[in-house]
Design a protein around this motif. Structure first.
Motif, PDB file in Angstrom:
ATOM      1  N   PHE A  43     -21.754  -2.427   2.748  1.00  0.00           N
ATOM      2  CA  PHE A  43     -21.155  -3.074   1.582  1.00  0.00           C
ATOM      3  C   PHE A  43     -20.701  -2.017   0.576  1.00  0.00           C
ATOM      4  O   PHE A  43     -19.554  -2.023   0.103  1.00  0.00           O
ATOM      5  CB  PHE A  43     -22.165  -4.028   0.941  1.00  0.00           C
ATOM      6  CG  PHE A  43     -21.598  -4.912  -0.140  1.00  0.00           C
ATOM      7  CD1 PHE A  43     -21.220  -6.213   0.159  1.00  0.00           C
ATOM      8  CD2 PHE A  43     -21.459  -4.459  -1.440  1.00  0.00           C
ATOM      9  CE1 PHE A  43     -20.705  -7.043  -0.839  1.00  0.00           C
ATOM     10  CE2 PHE A  43     -20.941  -5.278  -2.435  1.00  0.00           C
ATOM     11  CZ  PHE A  43     -20.564  -6.571  -2.136  1.00  0.00           C
ATOM     12  N   GLY A  44     -21.601  -1.095   0.265  1.00  0.00           N
ATOM     13  CA  GLY A  44     -21.282  -0.055  -0.714  1.00  0.00           C
ATOM     14  C   GLY A  44     -20.201   0.885  -0.229  1.00  0.00           C
ATOM     15  O   GLY A  44     -19.335   1.313  -1.003  1.00  0.00           O
ATOM     16  N   TYR A  45     -20.240   1.212   1.064  1.00  0.00           N
ATOM     17  CA  TYR A  45     -19.261   2.157   1.613  1.00  0.00           C
ATOM     18  C   TYR A  45     -17.850   1.579   1.541  1.00  0.00           C
ATOM     19  O   TYR A  45     -16.908   2.264   1.122  1.00  0.00           O
ATOM     20  CB  TYR A  45     -19.620   2.490   3.058  1.00  0.00           C
ATOM     21  CG  TYR A  45     -18.823   3.650   3.616  1.00  0.00           C
ATOM     22  CD1 TYR A  45     -19.261   4.960   3.446  1.00  0.00           C
ATOM     23  CD2 TYR A  45     -17.620   3.436   4.296  1.00  0.00           C
ATOM     24  CE1 TYR A  45     -18.518   6.031   3.939  1.00  0.00           C
ATOM     25  CE2 TYR A  45     -16.878   4.491   4.790  1.00  0.00           C
ATOM     26  CZ  TYR A  45     -17.336   5.794   4.609  1.00  0.00           C
ATOM     27  OH  TYR A  45     -16.591   6.842   5.085  1.00  0.00           O
ATOM     28  N   LEU A  46     -17.704   0.319   1.939  1.00  0.00           N
ATOM     29  CA  LEU A  46     -16.385  -0.305   1.891  1.00  0.00           C
ATOM     30  C   LEU A  46     -15.907  -0.471   0.448  1.00  0.00           C
ATOM     31  O   LEU A  46     -14.727  -0.234   0.142  1.00  0.00           O
ATOM     32  CB  LEU A  46     -16.416  -1.666   2.584  1.00  0.00           C
ATOM     33  CG  LEU A  46     -16.607  -1.653   4.101  1.00  0.00           C
ATOM     34  CD1 LEU A  46     -16.759  -3.074   4.625  1.00  0.00           C
ATOM     35  CD2 LEU A  46     -15.444  -0.955   4.806  1.00  0.00           C
ATOM     36  N   LYS A  47     -16.813  -0.872  -0.408  1.00  0.00           N
ATOM     37  CA  LYS A  47     -16.448  -1.094  -1.808  1.00  0.00           C
ATOM     38  C   LYS A  47     -15.983   0.200  -2.464  1.00  0.00           C
ATOM     39  O   LYS A  47     -14.963   0.226  -3.172  1.00  0.00           O
ATOM     40  CB  LYS A  47     -17.642  -1.681  -2.566  1.00  0.00           C
ATOM     41  CG  LYS A  47     -17.337  -2.024  -4.021  1.00  0.00           C
ATOM     42  CD  LYS A  47     -18.537  -2.687  -4.683  1.00  0.00           C
ATOM     43  CE  LYS A  47     -18.238  -3.056  -6.129  1.00  0.00           C
ATOM     44  NZ  LYS A  47     -19.399  -3.697  -6.780  1.00  0.00           N
ATOM     45  N   GLU A  48     -16.691   1.265  -2.227  1.00  0.00           N
ATOM     46  CA  GLU A  48     -16.375   2.534  -2.888  1.00  0.00           C
ATOM     47  C   GLU A  48     -15.180   3.242  -2.264  1.00  0.00           C
ATOM     48  O   GLU A  48     -14.326   3.788  -2.978  1.00  0.00           O
ATOM     49  CB  GLU A  48     -17.596   3.456  -2.833  1.00  0.00           C
ATOM     50  CG  GLU A  48     -17.372   4.807  -3.505  1.00  0.00           C
ATOM     51  CD  GLU A  48     -18.604   5.687  -3.468  1.00  0.00           C
ATOM     52  OE1 GLU A  48     -18.481   6.897  -3.751  1.00  0.00           O
ATOM     53  OE2 GLU A  48     -19.698   5.175  -3.161  1.00  0.00           O
ATOM     54  N   ASN A  49     -15.108   3.221  -0.940  1.00  0.00           N
ATOM     55  CA  ASN A  49     -14.116   4.051  -0.252  1.00  0.00           C
ATOM     56  C   ASN A  49     -12.864   3.311   0.191  1.00  0.00           C
ATOM     57  O   ASN A  49     -11.802   3.942   0.314  1.00  0.00           O
ATOM     58  CB  ASN A  49     -14.762   4.701   0.980  1.00  0.00           C
ATOM     59  CG  ASN A  49     -15.866   5.664   0.623  1.00  0.00           C
ATOM     60  OD1 ASN A  49     -15.609   6.749   0.132  1.00  0.00           O
ATOM     61  ND2 ASN A  49     -17.105   5.257   0.854  1.00  0.00           N
ATOM     62  N   TRP A  50     -12.958   2.006   0.412  1.00  0.00           N
ATOM     63  CA  TRP A  50     -11.835   1.330   1.045  1.00  0.00           C
ATOM     64  C   TRP A  50     -11.168   0.245   0.232  1.00  0.00           C
ATOM     65  O   TRP A  50      -9.984  -0.032   0.430  1.00  0.00           O
ATOM     66  CB  TRP A  50     -12.258   0.799   2.415  1.00  0.00           C
ATOM     67  CG  TRP A  50     -12.262   1.923   3.399  1.00  0.00           C
ATOM     68  CD1 TRP A  50     -13.322   2.694   3.781  1.00  0.00           C
ATOM     69  CD2 TRP A  50     -11.112   2.469   4.050  1.00  0.00           C
ATOM     70  NE1 TRP A  50     -12.911   3.680   4.638  1.00  0.00           N
ATOM     71  CE2 TRP A  50     -11.561   3.574   4.831  1.00  0.00           C
ATOM     72  CE3 TRP A  50      -9.766   2.146   4.057  1.00  0.00           C
ATOM     73  CZ2 TRP A  50     -10.686   4.332   5.612  1.00  0.00           C
ATOM     74  CZ3 TRP A  50      -8.897   2.892   4.832  1.00  0.00           C
ATOM     75  CH2 TRP A  50      -9.351   3.976   5.596  1.00  0.00           C
ATOM     76  N   LEU A  51     -11.861  -0.369  -0.712  1.00  0.00           N
ATOM     77  CA  LEU A  51     -11.174  -1.353  -1.554  1.00  0.00           C
ATOM     78  C   LEU A  51     -10.049  -0.710  -2.366  1.00  0.00           C
ATOM     79  O   LEU A  51      -8.946  -1.281  -2.459  1.00  0.00           O
ATOM     80  CB  LEU A  51     -12.168  -2.067  -2.475  1.00  0.00           C
ATOM     81  CG  LEU A  51     -13.232  -2.947  -1.792  1.00  0.00           C
ATOM     82  CD1 LEU A  51     -13.937  -3.812  -2.824  1.00  0.00           C
ATOM     83  CD2 LEU A  51     -12.630  -3.808  -0.693  1.00  0.00           C
TER      84      LEU A  51
END
Length: 344
Positions: A43-51
């Motif tokens: 969740f955190g990885y996608l939110k920080e890096n990909w959104l």
């Protein structure tokens, strides 16, 4: 049903897609419920890096707000939320919908079918997997759901208190496994599946209720302390690899321009490919640490044993495939890809 529909419509009025009415190029924010907790690594990885990357790819015209599991809808009712406009989409485990049709079990986690998440990504993106899932949703909720893509990001690593170095070593092992396809496969291999909640895995291992457990990815097993008491982990895992779907409302999808649609699809597969690599790096770092620990033996099955386990699993797949025409079609989609890629 009317009561639930009324509630869903009421929720939808406050949580519907934050899109500006008008032209297809108007800014659109998709509220997407996931199958992970807000504090989870993925969740955190996608939110920080990909959104932020999606906004860059669409010049700010399309964005996503990720929502944690159960934040708006029960985890197995997100498609109704998407169809009703309560959610803009979901990014969740396909296996949650197995109760609707056994085809979801086959597309959601073909136990022992694939050796790596990258193979599943290829099946979904270029091997007919996403198309098979779209066909299934068209049957289940006609004209309401659009499948942007699907894929897996990690393979579960079995935890065990006893060494399981081959298929033969599974015989008689009491193994925690949820009911369904996974339990059927373990049973066919001679193990004794025990259906206990994930929250009870540590205690059950500690007290000897089970000898091994179908739990989670290596990094998650490590965080839960399983390797302290189950010192024969199998890595890479031999069994489960949850496949996630990224779906959006068909109505919302049709309002996007072709360029935005293509960007959203490309974004998903790029993001999931990167997340796969990030999780793999974490797993490998922990495995290297544990390999050097004299108290832990990390077991890696040779390919011949993995192939043997896959052949055993085929019986369970084919039994599940007899339960609906859609399940049969889903398995055939897997078989076509697997034969073309030397997996069968």
């Amino acid at each position: 049903m009317l009561g639930r529909s009324f509630i869903y419509m009421a929720i939808g009025m406050s949580l519907s897609l934050g899109s500006v009415a008008g032209t297809a190029s108007a800014a659109t924010t998709l509220k997407v419920q996931t199958s992970t907790q807000s504090g989870g690594y993925s969740f955190g990885y996608l939110k920080e890096n990909w959104l932020p990357k999606l906004e860059e790819m669409t010049d700010g015209e399309v964005s996503i707000e990720l929502l944690p599991i159960k934040s708006v809808m029960p985890r197995n009712e997100t498609p109704e939320g998407v169809a009703a406009g309560i959610l803009g989409g979901d990014l969740t485990s396909i296996a949650y919908f197995s109760g609707r049709n056994p085809a979801f079990a086959i597309l959601g986690d073909l136990i022992a079918g694939y050796d790596s998440p990258k193979q599943v990504q290829e099946f979904c993106r270029n091997g007919g997997g996403a198309e098979a899932l779209q066909t299934l949703w068209d049957k289940t909720l006609p004209g309401r759901i659009h499948v942007v893509g699907c894929g897996a990001v990690s393979k579960e690593a079995l935890v065990s208190k006893v060494p399981i170095r081959s298929v033969d070593d599974l015989k008689g092992v009491k193994i925690r496994s949820p009911e369904g396809l996974a339990a059927s496969v373990f049973r066919a291999a001679g193990a004794s599946p025990v259906n206990i909640p994930f929250s009870d895995v540590f205690t059950s291992l500690e007290k000897g209720v089970v000898d091994a457990a179908d739990a989670s990815a290596y990094v998650n097993n490590d965080k839960n302390g399983f390797h302290q008491i189950a010192q024969y982990p199998l890595y890479p895992g031999i069994h489960s690899m949850a496949v996630h779907q990224f779906t959006v409302s068909k109505k919302k999808w049709d309002k996007l321009t072709p360029e935005q649609q293509d960007a959203l699809k490309q974004w998903f597969y790029m993001a999931y490919g990167d997340l796969l690599n990030a999780l793999d790096d974490q797993d490998k770092s922990l495995v290297a640490r544990d390999t050097a620990d004299p108290n832990i033996e990390v077991i890696d099955w040779p390919q011949a044993e993995r192939d043997k386990f896959r052949r055993i699993a085929q019986g369970a797949w084919e039994d599940t495939a007899t339960k609906s025409p859609e399940a049969k079609a889903a398995l055939e989609a897997h078989y076509k890809f697997m034969r073309e890629n030397g997996l069968l």
